[in-house]
Design a protein around this motif. Structure first.
Motif, PDB file in Angstrom:
ATOM      1  N   TYR A   1      20.887 -15.824  -1.698  1.00 21.38           N
ATOM      2  CA  TYR A   1      21.138 -14.744  -0.758  1.00 21.38           C
ATOM      3  C   TYR A   1      20.075 -14.773   0.334  1.00 21.38           C
ATOM      4  O   TYR A   1      19.009 -15.392   0.189  1.00 21.38           O
ATOM      5  CB  TYR A   1      21.134 -13.390  -1.463  1.00 21.38           C
ATOM      6  N   CYS A   2      20.375 -14.091   1.417  1.00 22.22           N
ATOM      7  CA  CYS A   2      19.439 -13.935   2.532  1.00 22.22           C
ATOM      8  C   CYS A   2      18.847 -12.529   2.449  1.00 22.22           C
ATOM      9  O   CYS A   2      19.594 -11.543   2.442  1.00 22.22           O
ATOM     10  CB  CYS A   2      20.153 -14.152   3.860  1.00 22.22           C
ATOM     11  N   LEU A   3      17.533 -12.468   2.360  1.00 22.34           N
ATOM     12  CA  LEU A   3      16.837 -11.186   2.245  1.00 22.34           C
ATOM     13  C   LEU A   3      16.200 -10.842   3.588  1.00 22.34           C
ATOM     14  O   LEU A   3      15.415 -11.623   4.140  1.00 22.34           O
ATOM     15  CB  LEU A   3      15.758 -11.251   1.159  1.00 22.34           C
ATOM     16  N   LYS A   4      16.531  -9.654   4.099  1.00 14.73           N
ATOM     17  CA  LYS A   4      15.944  -9.140   5.334  1.00 14.73           C
ATOM     18  C   LYS A   4      14.970  -8.035   4.958  1.00 14.73           C
ATOM     19  O   LYS A   4      15.367  -6.967   4.454  1.00 14.73           O
ATOM     20  CB  LYS A   4      17.044  -8.600   6.263  1.00 14.73           C
ATOM     21  N   ARG A   5      13.707  -8.290   5.211  1.00 16.14           N
ATOM     22  CA  ARG A   5      12.658  -7.337   4.822  1.00 16.14           C
ATOM     23  C   ARG A   5      12.172  -6.556   6.035  1.00 16.14           C
ATOM     24  O   ARG A   5      11.891  -7.132   7.083  1.00 16.14           O
ATOM     25  CB  ARG A   5      11.484  -8.099   4.192  1.00 16.14           C
TER      26      ARG A   5
ATOM     27  N   ARG B   1       8.982   3.234   4.400  1.00 19.02           N
ATOM     28  CA  ARG B   1       9.126   4.027   3.191  1.00 19.02           C
ATOM     29  C   ARG B   1      10.368   4.894   3.304  1.00 19.02           C
ATOM     30  O   ARG B   1      10.530   5.643   4.285  1.00 19.02           O
ATOM     31  CB  ARG B   1       7.893   4.914   2.997  1.00 19.02           C
ATOM     32  N   VAL B   2      11.260   4.772   2.360  1.00 16.76           N
ATOM     33  CA  VAL B   2      12.495   5.550   2.343  1.00 16.76           C
ATOM     34  C   VAL B   2      12.176   6.980   1.939  1.00 16.76           C
ATOM     35  O   VAL B   2      11.550   7.225   0.890  1.00 16.76           O
ATOM     36  CB  VAL B   2      13.517   4.916   1.375  1.00 16.76           C
ATOM     37  N   THR B   3      12.585   7.919   2.778  1.00 20.69           N
ATOM     38  CA  THR B   3      12.305   9.331   2.516  1.00 20.69           C
ATOM     39  C   THR B   3      13.394  10.017   1.707  1.00 20.69           C
ATOM     40  O   THR B   3      13.144  11.039   1.072  1.00 20.69           O
ATOM     41  CB  THR B   3      12.129  10.079   3.850  1.00 20.69           C
ATOM     42  N   SER B   4      14.590   9.472   1.739  1.00 18.87           N
ATOM     43  CA  SER B   4      15.694  10.090   1.006  1.00 18.87           C
ATOM     44  C   SER B   4      16.597   9.003   0.437  1.00 18.87           C
ATOM     45  O   SER B   4      16.952   8.046   1.146  1.00 18.87           O
ATOM     46  CB  SER B   4      16.502  11.021   1.919  1.00 18.87           C
TER      47      SER B   4
ATOM     48  N   ALA C   1      20.648  -3.107  -1.164  1.00 16.03           N
ATOM     49  CA  ALA C   1      19.376  -2.786  -0.512  1.00 16.03           C
ATOM     50  C   ALA C   1      18.481  -2.116  -1.551  1.00 16.03           C
ATOM     51  O   ALA C   1      18.953  -1.328  -2.377  1.00 16.03           O
ATOM     52  CB  ALA C   1      19.588  -1.880   0.694  1.00 16.03           C
ATOM     53  N   PHE C   2      17.188  -2.455  -1.503  1.00 17.04           N
ATOM     54  CA  PHE C   2      16.260  -1.893  -2.482  1.00 17.04           C
ATOM     55  C   PHE C   2      14.867  -1.844  -1.862  1.00 17.04           C
ATOM     56  O   PHE C   2      14.560  -2.566  -0.898  1.00 17.04           O
ATOM     57  CB  PHE C   2      16.244  -2.717  -3.769  1.00 17.04           C
ATOM     58  N   THR C   3      14.031  -0.988  -2.402  1.00 14.94           N
ATOM     59  CA  THR C   3      12.632  -0.883  -1.974  1.00 14.94           C
ATOM     60  C   THR C   3      11.766  -1.667  -2.942  1.00 14.94           C
ATOM     61  O   THR C   3      12.092  -1.797  -4.136  1.00 14.94           O
ATOM     62  CB  THR C   3      12.188   0.575  -1.923  1.00 14.94           C
ATOM     63  N   THR C   4      10.646  -2.171  -2.443  1.00 12.93           N
ATOM     64  CA  THR C   4       9.766  -2.987  -3.282  1.00 12.93           C
ATOM     65  C   THR C   4       8.333  -2.885  -2.776  1.00 12.93           C
ATOM     66  O   THR C   4       8.082  -2.611  -1.593  1.00 12.93           O
ATOM     67  CB  THR C   4      10.218  -4.466  -3.265  1.00 12.93           C
ATOM     68  N   LYS C   5       7.394  -3.123  -3.711  1.00 16.13           N
ATOM     69  CA  LYS C   5       5.972  -3.229  -3.391  1.00 16.13           C
ATOM     70  C   LYS C   5       5.448  -4.624  -3.688  1.00 16.13           C
ATOM     71  O   LYS C   5       4.238  -4.830  -3.736  1.00 16.13           O
ATOM     72  CB  LYS C   5       5.178  -2.199  -4.205  1.00 16.13           C
ATOM     73  N   ALA C   6       6.346  -5.579  -3.878  1.00 26.65           N
ATOM     74  CA  ALA C   6       5.937  -6.935  -4.238  1.00 26.65           C
ATOM     75  C   ALA C   6       5.167  -7.619  -3.120  1.00 26.65           C
ATOM     76  O   ALA C   6       4.372  -8.535  -3.379  1.00 26.65           O
ATOM     77  CB  ALA C   6       7.166  -7.771  -4.609  1.00 26.65           C
ATOM     78  N   PHE C   7       5.359  -7.208  -1.878  1.00 27.04           N
ATOM     79  CA  PHE C   7       4.654  -7.811  -0.742  1.00 27.04           C
ATOM     80  C   PHE C   7       3.320  -7.130  -0.443  1.00 27.04           C
ATOM     81  O   PHE C   7       2.659  -7.464   0.541  1.00 27.04           O
ATOM     82  CB  PHE C   7       5.543  -7.753   0.501  1.00 27.04           C
ATOM     83  N   GLY C   8       2.952  -6.159  -1.252  1.00 29.55           N
ATOM     84  CA  GLY C   8       1.681  -5.474  -1.038  1.00 29.55           C
ATOM     85  C   GLY C   8       1.800  -4.233  -0.199  1.00 29.55           C
ATOM     86  O   GLY C   8       0.776  -3.616   0.127  1.00 29.55           O
ATOM     87  N   ASP C   9       3.006  -3.829   0.187  1.00 30.02           N
ATOM     88  CA  ASP C   9       3.207  -2.607   0.951  1.00 30.02           C
ATOM     89  C   ASP C   9       4.549  -2.012   0.545  1.00 30.02           C
ATOM     90  O   ASP C   9       5.262  -2.550  -0.297  1.00 30.02           O
ATOM     91  CB  ASP C   9       3.161  -2.886   2.457  1.00 30.02           C
ATOM     92  N   HIS C  10       4.878  -0.906   1.172  1.00 35.48           N
ATOM     93  CA  HIS C  10       6.184  -0.301   0.942  1.00 35.48           C
ATOM     94  C   HIS C  10       7.180  -0.966   1.898  1.00 35.48           C
ATOM     95  O   HIS C  10       7.101  -0.786   3.117  1.00 35.48           O
ATOM     96  CB  HIS C  10       6.134   1.209   1.181  1.00 35.48           C
ATOM     97  N   SER C  11       8.104  -1.731   1.351  1.00 39.79           N
ATOM     98  CA  SER C  11       9.096  -2.442   2.158  1.00 39.79           C
ATOM     99  C   SER C  11      10.487  -2.146   1.622  1.00 39.79           C
ATOM    100  O   SER C  11      10.668  -1.847   0.437  1.00 39.79           O
ATOM    101  CB  SER C  11       8.849  -3.960   2.131  1.00 39.79           C
ATOM    102  N   ILE C  12      11.453  -2.243   2.515  1.00 42.51           N
ATOM    103  CA  ILE C  12      12.851  -2.151   2.123  1.00 42.51           C
ATOM    104  C   ILE C  12      13.505  -3.499   2.425  1.00 42.51           C
ATOM    105  O   ILE C  12      13.248  -4.098   3.476  1.00 42.51           O
ATOM    106  CB  ILE C  12      13.576  -0.996   2.850  1.00 42.51           C
TER     107      ILE C  12
END
Length: 651
Positions: free
Chosen positions: A262-266, A271-274, A298-309
């Motif tokens: 898959y192609c991941l767009k980061r 930070r998702v507020t809702s 779509a999902f949120t992650t901290k794997a890159f060292g920050d809050h990313s979607i």
């Protein structure tokens, strides 16, 4: 003298004459002295790939299809003659009254039996083929060779019949494909351009990242792994996207659950507020269209060292954007604050002159431009019909895959980033965004028609329309004018109104797509049986010359395996009469097809030391292969303690 004794000869080829070309019985021999030398068999594939020097001259005067049919008939007939010479009748031991019709001869301790009958009785065998659903079966009669007779040394008459669904040969492209695609000759392999394109895509899909270049790249992100950056600027530093106004990165990744890529767009630092914004992702997942890159999740992650979607889309290896394919050379001129003193500044005559020079270098063909318009309108129609808007119809967000196929990507990102959880009606602004999509479509067509992004500048629009008027039809100019115009009053523009402007060009696009589908179907037919034959070769290779099985080192040299070993030599290691290797792919394919279909044709197998001569049918060899392979599978699936017990018993 030959004419006097020919009436008393048995209709069986003399094995002495067939082996050496002479017979010590001379004219008194009771068998025929008509042989079919192997040199008469023409190669069925290109001379530089599979040919023998003795047969190269014979293959230059006949077409490929004629060579294939002639080669198969001759190979069948040669095997049949040997079977008639050396076959042992199964009725010898059971029916004593049938011995009167057999002729016996003992040579070197080996007894040969001959039959005067030159017609082989048809042997029907029911084959049960079960469909994919497992509910219906068809009884298909497998008919062996019927009524073969040699009329003269150079004339062969064969009425052999084989089941078309099991034993088939590519018959060449259809006549309408030859006239439409410009192919000059038939080939038994896939077109080299298509093969190179597929190999390139597979190579790109299998690329991996270098940990030394990307030390901060995580090994896993949620349930995705093997991340590979797809943007060159990732090597230096993250760049803010002109479309979204945020820092973004794009990766290729493999799904740990399905194994698909898959192609991941980061989106960096978001930070998702809702959690309600994920409802827009569900709406986009339901939009399935051939010109749209589907959003999977779509999902949120901290794997890159920050809050990313992260947004996961379908991955198309080797795809490029319209910006890099057509408009990359003009992209740097968009910066009005460039440090280059020779760079054109906004709203100057220099920019207009450069725009005219850019268009003078060459514009896209109108047929290609209309094809792009139809594909983009098709994608917009599906998105708007679902009550959504693209909101990112930009040259950098339109992918160009194989054969000019366009696909819109980035759908759903804006909907999540700008989601207002406090609003009671989140879809209230969708009609406004759809109008922006139509305006963005007009700008995109204008940039492609003028071959420059500078055509989108406000002061350059009149010059851009002049370029379109000089190089394209009035229909294209009217379409661009309609898309760039402002709606009058309360009446809004609609993507459905673009269809009448396209007119009959839609049918041209449909004809081109249908013709290409026929062309790809023809290319598929060339490779139809390759997988089946490869599986058969794989089964044969796992059995023949196996070192040991269940600690039995003689397993591959005894019983059914010995017959398969002799068949392997007959199929892959034949030689001409003077000892040269005989390399003919048609012979290999014909042998594998007969083995797979359990044909009743018989062949003569000889050991390497010339001490053992066996006459077997392909049906018997098929049964030997199935039995041996099943025995091999049972040993592979047997528990370890069972194998240990069997080995201890043998010791």
């Amino acid at each position: 003298m030959d004419d006097v004794v020919s009436h008393s000869r048995k209709p069986v080829v003399c094995r002495y004459f067939a082996a050496s070309g002479t017979c010590f019985y001379g004219n008194d021999c009771q068998f025929l002295h008509n042989s079919i030398p192997r040199s008469s068999i023409s190669p069925t594939f290109p001379i530089h790939l599979f040919s023998s020097p003795s047969r190269s001259a014979n293959s230059t005067t006949a077409s490929i299809s004629t060579e294939l049919s002639l080669s198969i008939i001759e190979i069948k007939d040669e095997c049949m003659h040997k079977a008639q010479e050396l076959s042992i009748s199964p009725d010898i031991q059971t029916a004593g009254e049938s011995n009167s019709s057999l002729f016996e001869e003992n040579v070197g301790g080996t007894t040969y039996y001959y039959t005067p009958e030159d017609d082989i009785k048809p042997n029907h065998e029911d084959l049960t083929i079960q469909n994919h659903g497992g509910q219906a079966t068809d009884k298909i009669a497998h008919t062996a060779v019927l009524s073969r007779r040699i009329q003269s040394p150079n004339q062969l008459v064969s009425t052999s019949q084989q089941p078309n669904h099991l034993f088939s040969v590519y018959s060449g492209p259809s006549s309408f494909l030859l006239s439409c695609t410009g192919q000059q000759r038939s080939s038994f392999f896939m077109n080299e351009d298509i093969r190179a394109d597929l190999i390139q895509r597979n190579s790109v899909a299998l690329l991996t990242s270098d940990p030394a270049l990307f030390p901060d790249l995580p090994s896993d992100v949620d349930h995705y792994h093997e991340l590979v950056p797809l943007e060159t600027h990732t090597l230096n530093q993250a760049v803010k996207s002109n479309t979204y106004g945020l820092i973004t990165s794009t990766y290729k990744a493999s799904n740990s659950k399905t194994g698909m890529r898959y192609c991941l767009k980061r989106i960096h630092g978001y930070r998702v507020t809702s959690a309600k914004c994920m409802s827009m992702v569900e709406l986009w997942r339901k939009v399935q269209q051939c010109h749209l890159v589907t959003l999977r999740e779509a999902f949120t992650t901290k794997a890159f060292g920050d809050h990313s979607i992260v947004f996961a889309y379908d991955y198309y290896p080797g795809a490029e954007t319209l910006l890099t394919k057509y408009l990359a050379s003009t992209a740097p001129h968009l910066d009005p604050f460039s440090s280059d003193p020779s760079a054109p500044r906004p709203y100057t005559m220099q920019k207009n002159r450069m725009l005219q020079q850019q268009a003078g270098k060459g514009v896209l063909p109108e047929s290609l431009l209309w094809s792009y318009i139809i594909e983009l309108c098709s994608a917009l129609r599906s998105v708007h019909s679902a009550g959504l808007a693209v909101r990112a119809l930009d040259p950098s967000k339109v992918l160009v895959t194989s054969r000019g196929r366009l696909r819109l990507c980035g759908g759903g990102i804006f909907d999540v980033l700008t989601y207002d959880s406090s609003s009671s009606n989140v879809s209230a602004l969708i009609p406004h965004y759809q109008q922006e999509d139509l305006l963005a479509l007009g700008k995109l067509i204008l940039a492609l028609a003028c071959n420059s992004l500078l055509a989108l500048q406000r002061d350059n629009v009149p010059t851009s329309m002049d370029i379109i008027s000089k190089n394209y039809s009035s229909d294209l100019r009217n379409l661009v004018m309609y898309l760039l115009s402002t709606p009058q009053g309360s009446r809004a523009k609609n993507i459905q109104e673009v269809m009448p402007m396209i007119g009959a060009r839609f049918f041209s696009q449909l004809e081109a797509a249908t013709l290409h589908a026929d062309y790809l179907e023809d290319q598929l037919a060339r490779e139809l049986d390759n997988g089946r034959l490869f599986r058969l070769l794989g089964k044969l290779g796992t059995v023949v010359d196996r070192p040991e099985l269940n600690l039995d080192s003689t397993w591959s040299e005894t019983g059914d395996r010995y017959l398969l070993k002799l068949f392997r030599d007959y199929m892959l290691h034949p030689c001409t009469d003077d000892g040269r290797p005989w390399v003919d792919l048609a012979h290999i394919v014909a042998c594998l097809n007969r083995l797979d279909t359990a044909s009743q044709d018989k062949i003569c197998l000889t050991s390497r030391d010339q001490q053992n001569v066996l006459v077997v049918s392909y049906a018997e060899l098929h049964q030997c292969l199935e039995t041996s392979f099943n025995e091999l599978q049972q040993a592979a699936l047997a528990p370890s303690h069972v194998l240990g017990a069997s080995s201890s018993n043998e010791q």
